[in-house]
Design an enzyme around this catalytic site. Structure first.
Site, short mmCIF file in Angstrom:
data_model
loop_
_atom_site.label_atom_id
_atom_site.label_comp_id
_atom_site.label_asym_id
_atom_site.label_seq_id
_atom_site.Cartn_x
_atom_site.Cartn_y
_atom_site.Cartn_z
N HIS A 189 7.95 6.26 10.17
CA HIS A 189 7.18 6.19 8.93
C HIS A 189 6.39 7.50 8.83
O HIS A 189 5.19 7.55 9.07
CB HIS A 189 6.25 4.97 8.99
CG HIS A 189 5.60 4.61 7.69
ND1 HIS A 189 5.75 5.37 6.55
CD2 HIS A 189 4.80 3.57 7.35
CE1 HIS A 189 5.06 4.80 5.56
NE2 HIS A 189 4.47 3.71 6.03
N ARG A 214 0.80 -1.23 0.00
CA ARG A 214 0.00 0.00 0.00
C ARG A 214 0.83 1.27 0.00
O ARG A 214 0.48 2.22 -0.69
CB ARG A 214 -1.06 0.00 1.09
CG ARG A 214 -0.57 -0.14 2.49
CD ARG A 214 -1.76 -0.26 3.41
NE ARG A 214 -2.41 -1.56 3.24
CZ ARG A 214 -3.68 -1.79 3.53
NH1 ARG A 214 -4.44 -0.84 3.98
NH2 ARG A 214 -4.18 -2.99 3.39
N THR A 215 1.92 1.30 0.74
CA THR A 215 2.72 2.53 0.75
C THR A 215 3.33 2.77 -0.64
O THR A 215 3.30 3.88 -1.16
CB THR A 215 3.82 2.46 1.82
OG1 THR A 215 3.21 2.20 3.08
CG2 THR A 215 4.59 3.75 1.90
N ARG A 217 12.24 2.72 1.42
CA ARG A 217 11.88 1.89 2.58
C ARG A 217 12.98 0.87 2.78
O ARG A 217 13.54 0.33 1.82
CB ARG A 217 10.56 1.18 2.36
CG ARG A 217 10.31 0.09 3.40
CD ARG A 217 8.94 -0.47 3.33
NE ARG A 217 7.96 0.48 3.84
CZ ARG A 217 6.71 0.16 4.12
NH1 ARG A 217 6.27 -1.08 3.92
NH2 ARG A 217 5.86 1.07 4.57
N LYS A 255 24.57 -6.01 4.30
CA LYS A 255 23.89 -4.75 4.60
C LYS A 255 24.81 -3.55 4.34
O LYS A 255 26.01 -3.64 4.52
CB LYS A 255 23.44 -4.74 6.05
CG LYS A 255 22.18 -5.54 6.25
CD LYS A 255 21.87 -5.64 7.73
CE LYS A 255 20.78 -6.67 7.94
NZ LYS A 255 20.69 -7.08 9.33
#
Lengths: 178, 306
Positions: free
Chosen positions: B135, B57-58, B107, B85
């Site tokens: 967020h 959704r974002t 994100r 990472k």
């Protein structure tokens, strides 16, 4: 000190609006199929006043809407404060004669943006432009169909239109910046 | 213009910024109601949706927002699982930047990853969720939704229910809510609270707040961030924390239920509540949150890039 010249007072503005209302009716042969859209912010009360006049003359109800063109501007990034105002066109403009109303016609860029915005709402039969003041200096091939007053100005002057609904009084003043 | 070009956390938004975003969001809500849901405001701008963690959704919300502003948007999804990472993020950013983009929406599953990225690039970055940290656009759309419904903010009582420790939504929301004078109570079992919660009002059962709250904000149980078991059983969760029909009906008149989505049906909110119709169903504002989210993201993109 900035120099000021008073151009129009309340009665003069009132007479201009009545005259333009008659011109619109004459050119469109009545009020059928006419809708009015005022440009934020001072085109909105002007559109309302013309519509009210026509309602009085013709005894019919006239639809008015408001249009904000912030998101259609071509000068984004040039330090313009991007605060958008309400757009509210609660009717179809498809095949209508749309009377677009603004206070001052200058470079023509606002009207270019307004026409782009309008066409996103539908395909009007015609778009006709009303301005209270035409101050010249066009940068685009745009002209008004109904002009309240032609006012030759220089670019370092500014035209200050004040209306009862937005500013508490009716007046047009030209201010020359020193 | 916003005070800062990038939005990494809610702290980077001033009260004036929030007012400006909300004023523009009102106009963008109207744009989304039109037949032609598009304005040319960001024509020629390129935006990248850079998602190192799955999202529907974002990502979709930012994508629709960008498209309604006539910007070009590229979706870039990647999983961090197989790559070391840090390295992968920088390499990916280098690639993206070489393509001359104007804004990055990012994100990442690591808290702080977006801030690190922002320091590395020379274009604005919007944090679309970083680990358990923040967020900010979710908090903006939540606050906006509340403001649209209640027509005020100060003095409202909100209870935030559930998995607090893993929730970036909770952290962002609480920051904005408290700055607006909203009274916040956190309802969470001890094992889902951070070590230091002395500053917060804490309750352990939804029954302690259900009748007095204006807003019941139900958090998503973040199973994906729980590498150990934080809670003994779903049955126990249901008993103390779930929003079921009985609790919904006990809420005071005019109060609402919010959830950032996606809902774990049967855990935070029961199936029965999710599918309820009529007046009690109108309390549930999850769909309004999604609609408002598009308008808020349009406003944010527009204000940063215009």
């Amino acid at each position: 000190m900035a120099e000021k010249a008073y151009i129009l007072n309340r009665d003069e503005i009132d007479r201009i609006i009545k005259r333009i209302s008659h011109e619109i009716l004459e050119r469109n042969k009545g009020s059928e199929n006419l809708v009015f859209i005022g440009l934020q912010k001072r085109g909105v009360p002007l559109a309302k006043r013309i519509a009210e006049n026509i309602e009085k003359f013709e005894g019919t109800k006239i639809k008015t809407g408001k249009l904000d063109i912030t998101f259609y501007r071509d000068d984004i990034g040039q330090n313009i404060k991007p605060i958008a105002q309400t757009t509210d066109i609660p009717f179809e403009i498809e095949d209508k004669n749309v009377i677009l109303v603004d206070d001052v016609l200058y470079t023509g860029r606002t009207i270019r943006a307004a026409m782009d915005a309008l066409i996103d709402f539908g395909r009007p039969k015609t778009i006709q432009l009303v301005v209270l003041i035409d101050r010249g200096h066009r940068e685009l091939p745009i002209r008004a169909d109904y002009v309240g007053k032609n006012l030759p100005t220089s670019r370092d002057e500014s035209v200050d239109v004040r209306l009862q609904e937005t500013d508490g009084e009716d007046s047009v003043v030209v201010i020359r910046k020193e | 213009m916003l005070r800062k070009k990038s939005i990494i956390d809610t702290g980077s938004l001033s009260l004036e910024d929030i007012d400006l975003i909300f004023a523009n969001a009102d106009s963008f809500l109207e744009v989304s109601e039109r037949d032609v849901k598009k304005v040319p405001a960001l024509r020629g701008k390129t935006i990248v949706n850079l998602f190192f963690e799955p999202s529907t959704r974002t990502r979709t919300s930012f994508e629709i927002a960008a498209k309604r502003l006539s910007a070009d948007i590229i979706n870039f999804s990647s999983s961090t699982s197989s790559v070391k990472k840090g390295e992968s993020v920088i390499d990916t950013l280098k690639t993206i930047l070489s393509m001359k983009v104007d804004l990055i929406v990012m994100r990442h599953s690591d808290s702080g990853a977006v801030k690190m990225a922002e320091q590395f690039v020379n274009v604005p970055v919007i944090n679309a969720g970083d680990g358990k940290h923040q967020h900010p656009t979710q908090a903006l759309l939540d606050l906006y939704t509340i403001k649209k419904i209640f027509n005020k903010l100060e003095g409202l009582k909100v209870a935030i229910i559930g998995d607090f420790i893993n929730s970036r939504v909770a952290k962002s929301d609480i920051d904005l809510f408290e700055r607006m004078g909203i009274d916040v109570t956190v309802v969470s079992p001890a094992m889902l609270l951070p070590e230091d919660f002395s500053r917060m009002k804490v309750k352990h059962s939804i029954d302690d707040v259900i009748e007095e709250s204006d807003i019941i904000y139900v958090l998503r149980m973040q199973f994906e961030r729980q590498n150990r078991k934080f809670y003994p059983s779903i049955m126990e969760y249901n008993r103390f924390l779930s929003l079921n029909k009985d609790r919904l009906l006990r809420m005071k008149p005019g109060s609402i239920v919010m959830h950032p989505g996606p809902v774990n049906r049967g855990i935070e909110i029961t199936d029965e509540v999710m599918d309820i119709s009529g007046e009690p169903g109108e309390r549930i504002t999850i769909e309004q949150q999604v609609t408002n989210g598009v308008a808020i993201r349009m406003a944010v993109l527009y204000l940063i890039l215009s």
